[in-house]
Scaffold this motif. Sequence first.
Motif, short mmCIF file in Angstrom:
data_model
loop_
_atom_site.label_atom_id
_atom_site.label_comp_id
_atom_site.label_asym_id
_atom_site.label_seq_id
_atom_site.Cartn_x
_atom_site.Cartn_y
_atom_site.Cartn_z
N MET A 76 0.87 -1.16 0.00
CA MET A 76 0.00 0.00 0.00
C MET A 76 0.92 1.22 0.00
O MET A 76 1.84 1.31 0.81
N ILE A 77 0.69 2.17 -0.89
CA ILE A 77 1.63 3.28 -1.05
C ILE A 77 1.39 4.37 -0.02
O ILE A 77 2.31 4.81 0.67
N ASN A 78 0.17 4.85 0.10
CA ASN A 78 -0.14 5.88 1.09
C ASN A 78 -1.16 5.34 2.07
O ASN A 78 -1.89 4.38 1.77
N GLN A 79 -1.21 5.91 3.25
CA GLN A 79 -2.13 5.41 4.26
C GLN A 79 -3.57 5.76 3.90
O GLN A 79 -3.84 6.79 3.30
N PRO A 80 -4.52 4.89 4.29
CA PRO A 80 -5.92 5.10 3.90
C PRO A 80 -6.62 6.21 4.69
O PRO A 80 -7.69 6.65 4.30
N ASN A 120 -5.91 -4.94 8.85
CA ASN A 120 -4.76 -5.13 7.96
C ASN A 120 -4.07 -3.81 7.66
O ASN A 120 -2.83 -3.72 7.65
N CYS A 121 -4.87 -2.78 7.40
CA CYS A 121 -4.29 -1.46 7.09
C CYS A 121 -3.55 -0.89 8.30
O CYS A 121 -2.46 -0.32 8.17
N MET A 122 -4.12 -1.05 9.49
CA MET A 122 -3.48 -0.55 10.70
C MET A 122 -2.17 -1.30 10.96
O MET A 122 -1.15 -0.68 11.32
N GLU A 123 -2.18 -2.61 10.79
CA GLU A 123 -0.97 -3.40 11.01
C GLU A 123 0.10 -3.05 9.98
O GLU A 123 1.30 -3.00 10.32
N TYR A 124 -0.33 -2.81 8.76
CA TYR A 124 0.63 -2.45 7.71
C TYR A 124 1.32 -1.13 8.04
O TYR A 124 2.54 -1.00 7.91
N MET A 125 0.53 -0.14 8.49
CA MET A 125 1.10 1.15 8.83
C MET A 125 1.96 1.06 10.09
O MET A 125 2.96 1.77 10.22
N GLU A 126 1.60 0.18 11.02
CA GLU A 126 2.43 -0.02 12.21
C GLU A 126 3.81 -0.53 11.81
O GLU A 126 4.84 -0.08 12.34
N LYS A 127 3.86 -1.48 10.88
CA LYS A 127 5.15 -2.01 10.42
C LYS A 127 5.97 -0.91 9.76
O LYS A 127 7.19 -0.84 9.94
N ARG A 128 5.32 -0.04 9.01
CA ARG A 128 6.04 1.06 8.37
C ARG A 128 6.60 2.03 9.41
O ARG A 128 7.73 2.51 9.28
#
Length: 225
Positions: A76-80, A120-128
């Motif tokens: 995902m390129i930018n956060q939702p 999923n989006c929250m976890e992805y941004m947490e990893k970033r």
Amino acid sequence: MGNLSKIKVFEGISKDSFEQIKNKGESFTLDRNKCLYTDRQKLNYVYFLISGKVTLLKQNESGDSRVIFILDEGDMINQPIMRNNTSAVECWGFEKSIIYRIEFSIFDDIMKNDYVLARNCMEYMEKRIRRLYRQLKNSVSINLDRKLAAKMYRLGLEYGIDDGKFDNFVLLDVGLSITFLSKMLGCQRESLSRAMKSLIQNKIVVYCEKSYYVNMEEAIKYFKQ
């Protein structure tokens, strides 16, 4: 349209959510060295990378750009969810890529009805964010040679392949240049060139046929010494 099933944050979401995303978005091609969006630009879409690679960059007060991330297919390129839908970085094509986009408002409605997608989006941004913390840690109190060793090790984890050319070395299967690496570390090209020569002399890196090879064991040992 490309294979949307490659997108990591879509894993495990409901069939209805996936169909909505597929039917209400669109794909397009972003060429190498073309800008997807600029810093502080108001965005109307959430972007996903189906194939290829893009870079996220941030300019300092002098106008010099630092590479924050190289993103790969499935990312995902930018956060939702963004403050006023405004970007905090700029995004450029690192190589020819296929991008998928869907409007913020539509994606937000889908997330409201699909907890797995939202999680999923929250976890992805947490990893970033965790990756940003590591970058911040590695940017202070160590010399440039060790910073570069750490960066080459990280690139080896993400893009390294064993092509059998050099024993104990992995090929970085991503196009890199001294200029690009200097932008990743936020330093002058000349300084980065000297640091790279040091790693080559210490047999941590091999440069062959316009590609970099990294001895992963020696790189992490050098960084931690």
